[in-house]
Design a protein around this motif. Structure first.
Motif, PDB file in Angstrom:
ATOM      1  N   VAL A   1      51.801  33.894  41.690  1.00  0.00           N
ATOM      2  CA  VAL A   1      50.940  34.630  40.773  1.00  0.00           C
ATOM      3  C   VAL A   1      49.753  34.730  40.882  1.00  0.00           C
ATOM      4  O   VAL A   1      49.141  33.926  41.686  1.00  0.00           O
ATOM      5  N   GLY A   2      49.297  36.116  40.939  1.00  0.00           N
ATOM      6  CA  GLY A   2      48.070  36.320  41.243  1.00  0.00           C
ATOM      7  C   GLY A   2      47.012  35.844  40.298  1.00  0.00           C
ATOM      8  O   GLY A   2      47.159  35.615  39.260  1.00  0.00           O
ATOM      9  N   THR A   3      45.830  35.612  40.888  1.00  0.00           N
ATOM     10  CA  THR A   3      44.547  35.146  40.160  1.00  0.00           C
ATOM     11  C   THR A   3      43.392  36.023  40.477  1.00  0.00           C
ATOM     12  O   THR A   3      42.167  35.609  40.600  1.00  0.00           O
ATOM     13  N   CYS A   4      43.580  37.482  40.450  1.00  0.00           N
ATOM     14  CA  CYS A   4      42.561  38.396  40.914  1.00  0.00           C
ATOM     15  C   CYS A   4      42.252  39.267  39.623  1.00  0.00           C
ATOM     16  O   CYS A   4      41.427  40.288  39.550  1.00  0.00           O
TER      17      CYS A   4
ATOM     18  N   PHE B   1      40.418  33.448  36.959  1.00  0.00           N
ATOM     19  CA  PHE B   1      40.103  34.254  38.082  1.00  0.00           C
ATOM     20  C   PHE B   1      39.431  33.691  39.472  1.00  0.00           C
ATOM     21  O   PHE B   1      38.586  32.974  39.313  1.00  0.00           O
ATOM     22  N   ARG B   2      39.980  34.373  40.510  1.00  0.00           N
ATOM     23  CA  ARG B   2      39.277  33.776  41.802  1.00  0.00           C
ATOM     24  C   ARG B   2      39.138  35.026  42.774  1.00  0.00           C
ATOM     25  O   ARG B   2      40.078  35.771  42.932  1.00  0.00           O
ATOM     26  N   ARG B   3      37.848  34.947  43.291  1.00  0.00           N
ATOM     27  CA  ARG B   3      37.680  35.828  44.294  1.00  0.00           C
ATOM     28  C   ARG B   3      37.725  35.048  45.706  1.00  0.00           C
ATOM     29  O   ARG B   3      37.473  34.066  45.920  1.00  0.00           O
ATOM     30  N   MET B   4      38.133  35.923  46.769  1.00  0.00           N
ATOM     31  CA  MET B   4      38.318  35.172  48.077  1.00  0.00           C
ATOM     32  C   MET B   4      37.034  34.717  48.741  1.00  0.00           C
ATOM     33  O   MET B   4      36.959  33.615  49.102  1.00  0.00           O
ATOM     34  N   ASP B   5      35.899  35.275  48.177  1.00  0.00           N
ATOM     35  CA  ASP B   5      34.494  34.641  48.703  1.00  0.00           C
ATOM     36  C   ASP B   5      34.161  33.382  48.003  1.00  0.00           C
ATOM     37  O   ASP B   5      33.092  32.524  48.188  1.00  0.00           O
TER      38      ASP B   5
ATOM     39  N   CYS C   1      43.490  40.604  46.587  1.00  0.00           N
ATOM     40  CA  CYS C   1      43.883  39.788  45.321  1.00  0.00           C
ATOM     41  C   CYS C   1      44.387  38.306  45.941  1.00  0.00           C
ATOM     42  O   CYS C   1      45.179  38.157  46.732  1.00  0.00           O
ATOM     43  N   THR C   2      43.818  37.181  45.079  1.00  0.00           N
ATOM     44  CA  THR C   2      44.157  35.996  45.318  1.00  0.00           C
ATOM     45  C   THR C   2      45.392  35.546  44.476  1.00  0.00           C
ATOM     46  O   THR C   2      45.793  36.383  43.734  1.00  0.00           O
ATOM     47  N   TRP C   3      45.664  34.573  44.824  1.00  0.00           N
ATOM     48  CA  TRP C   3      46.688  33.822  44.125  1.00  0.00           C
ATOM     49  C   TRP C   3      47.137  32.478  43.985  1.00  0.00           C
ATOM     50  O   TRP C   3      45.970  31.756  44.687  1.00  0.00           O
ATOM     51  N   ALA C   4      47.901  31.909  43.210  1.00  0.00           N
ATOM     52  CA  ALA C   4      47.735  30.447  43.096  1.00  0.00           C
ATOM     53  C   ALA C   4      48.903  29.897  44.015  1.00  0.00           C
ATOM     54  O   ALA C   4      50.167  30.171  43.531  1.00  0.00           O
ATOM     55  N   PHE C   5      48.555  28.622  44.249  1.00  0.00           N
ATOM     56  CA  PHE C   5      49.755  27.415  44.687  1.00  0.00           C
ATOM     57  C   PHE C   5      50.219  26.762  43.158  1.00  0.00           C
ATOM     58  O   PHE C   5      49.689  27.005  42.234  1.00  0.00           O
ATOM     59  N   GLY C   6      51.227  26.113  43.448  1.00  0.00           N
ATOM     60  CA  GLY C   6      51.856  25.604  42.357  1.00  0.00           C
ATOM     61  C   GLY C   6      53.506  25.915  41.933  1.00  0.00           C
ATOM     62  O   GLY C   6      54.071  24.933  41.780  1.00  0.00           O
TER      63      GLY C   6
END
Length: 378
Positions: free
Chosen positions: A225-228, A235-239, A258-263
Motif C-alpha cells: 500500500v502506498g504512503t505518498c 504520508f512519507r517522502r523518500m527524503d 511514491c513510497t509504500w509501507a511494510f506490514g
C-alpha cells in the motif's frame, strides 16, 4: 470616571513598579513552560522505555509455554501436516516474530477470516529463545484446517554466508532485531515457493485475502500500500529516511517516487530471484555502513532495494497508524482488509491506544487457563 480613577490610584500604590511585576510574571511563565517541556520529555522517555520492555504477563506466558514444551516427548513436539509446507499451490503467509501473543493474533485473524482455510500455510520464523513457547502455543491452539510451520532463525545455516547480515546501530529493538531484516532473505527461507505474503507481527487480518493471490503483478517483485498521499498521517517522502544530499543517492533515485509501507506485502519470489534483490540489498547495506545514506530500520532499505519493482495496492487492503495515530477514521479501519499497529503503542502493551485495542484483542481467548494464570486480560 471617579471610580476608575480611584481604582487606578489604588493599583498604583499597590504596584508602584509595573516593570518589576511584568518581569516576575515573565519569569513565572518561562518557568512553567520549562516544567511542561521537562514533563513532556519524561513522558516520551517512559513511553519509549515501556515499548522496549516485555510485560510481566507476556514473560510469564513465554516461560510457562517453554516449560510445557520441554516436558513433552520429542515426537509430541511436532506440528501436523508438515508435508504441505512446501506446496506452491497453497496460499503461504509468513510472520517473523519473537512475541507469542502477536503470532497468535496474526494466525487466528488470518484463518478465521479465510474462506478456504484448508489452503492456508502459515510460516512463523522466530529465534531459539522463543521457538519452544511459540511452538507450544500452536500445539495447544491449532489453527483450524490451516497448516502451521515454525522455524528457528538459528537453524538457518545458509545465513552465515551473508557476512553483511548484521544489526544496525540503534537502541530501538525494532531496528536491531535480526528478525526484522529477515524479510530481505525470503527466497532463501522459502526456496520451493513462488509467492509469499509477509505480515509484520503487529497486524490484524479482517477479511479474506485469497483474491490477492490472483492479481497480476506485472513482473513487479513486491505489492504494498502506498504512503505518498499528502495530507494523510501515513504520508512519507523518500527524503524523510534517505539522504538525497548524497550524490550516490541523488543520481539513482527520484525523491518524488511514491513510497509504500511494510506490514502486509505480497512477494513474487521468482522475480526476486531473477533480479537477485538480496544481492542488491547487501550492496546498499554495505554502502550505508561506509556513508550516511539512510536512517535506521528496514523501511528505507526496502525503498532502495525494491525501487521501481513495487506494485502499489489500493488503500483498503492495508490501513496503517494504529500504533501512533489516535484519530484514524473508524470507517476506514472497519473496511480495511488488514489493520496495522505500526508505531510504539502496540495493542498488547499497557501504552497501546485504547480506542483500537478491541480490534486486536477479539482474536485472543482470554478465558484460557494459561492466560488467566499469567494475569493477561483484555
Amino acid at each position: 470616571m471617579r471610580h476608575m480613577e480611584g481604582s487606578l490610584s489604588k493599583a498604583n500604590r499597590a504596584f508602584p513598579d509595573c516593570s518589576a511585576m511584568a518581569a516576575k510574571l515573565h519569569a513565572m511563565n518561562d518557568n512553567a513552560e520549562e516544567q511542561v517541556r521537562s514533563h513532556q520529555h519524561e513522558v516520551t522517555h517512559l513511553v519509549h522505555l515501556a515499548a522496549r520492555t516485555t510485560s510481566k504477563g507476556l514473560h510469564c506466558l513465554s516461560m510457562q509455554l517453554t516449560a510445557d514444551y520441554f516436558s513433552l516427548r520429542p515426537e509430541d513436539r511436532k506440528l501436523p501436516n508438515e508435508n504441505k509446507i512446501h506446496d506452491p499451490e497453497l496460499y503461504h503467509y509468513a510472520v517473523f516474530s519473537d512475541n507469542v501473543l502477536a503470532c497468535g493474533v496474526v494466525v487466528n485473524s488470518t484463518v478465521s477470516n479465510s474462506k478456504e482455510q484448508e489452503k492456508l500455510v502459515l510460516h512463523i520464523v522466530t529465534n531459539s529463545l522463543n521457538f519452544p513457547s511459540i511452538s507450544m502455543w500452536f500445539l495447544l491452539n491449532p489453527p483450524g484446517k490451516a497448516v502451521i510451520h515454525i522455524q528457528n532463525i538459528d537453524n538457518f545455516e545458509w545465513l552465515s554466508k551473508y557476512s553483511t547480515f548484521k544489526k544496525q546501530n540503534s537502541s530501538d529493538p525494532r531496528y536491531t532485531s535480526e528478525l526484522n531484516y529477515l524479510r530481505f532473505y525470503l527466497p532463501d527461507i522459502f526456496p520451493t515457493l513462488d509467492k509469499i505474503l509477509l505480515f509484520d507481527h503487529d497486524v490484524v487480518v479482517q477479511q479474506d485475502l485469497s483474491t490477492l493471490w490472483n492479481i497480476d503483478m506485472n513482473e513487479k517483485v513486491i505489492a504494498g500500500v502506498g504512503t505518498c498521499q499528502e495530507g494523510e498521517t501515513s504520508f512519507r517522502r523518500m527524503d524523510m529516511f534517505i539522504n538525497f544530499s548524497n550524490p550516490y543517492i541523488a543520481k539513482r533515485f527520484d525523491v518524488n517516487a511514491c513510497t509504500w509501507a511494510f506490514g502486509m506485502n505480497l512477494f513474487d519470489l521468482q522475480q526476486w530471484r531473477r533480479h537477485n534483490l538480496t544481492g542488491v540489498y547487501h550492496k546498499y547495506l554495505q554502502k550505508g555502513s561506509n556513508m550516511p545514506l539512510f536512517s535506521a530500520g528496514s523501511l528505507p532499505l526496502g525503498w532502495l532495494t525494491f525501487y521501481n519493482k513495487t506494485m502499489v495496492l489500493g488503500r483498503r487492503w492495508h490501513i496503517v497508524g494504529l500504533g501512533y495515530d489516535s484519530v484514524v477514521d473508524t470507517n476506514k479501519i472497519e473496511q480495511a482488509a488488514v489493520i496495522h499497529f505500526d508505531g510504539i503503542r502496540k495493542p498488547w502493551m499497557d501504552i497501546g491506544l485504547a480506542r483500537y485495542k478491541s480490534y486486536w484483542s477479539k482474536y485472543i481467548k482470554f478465558d484460557l487457563p494459561l492466560l488467566q494464570r499469567c494475569n493477561i486480560q483484555a
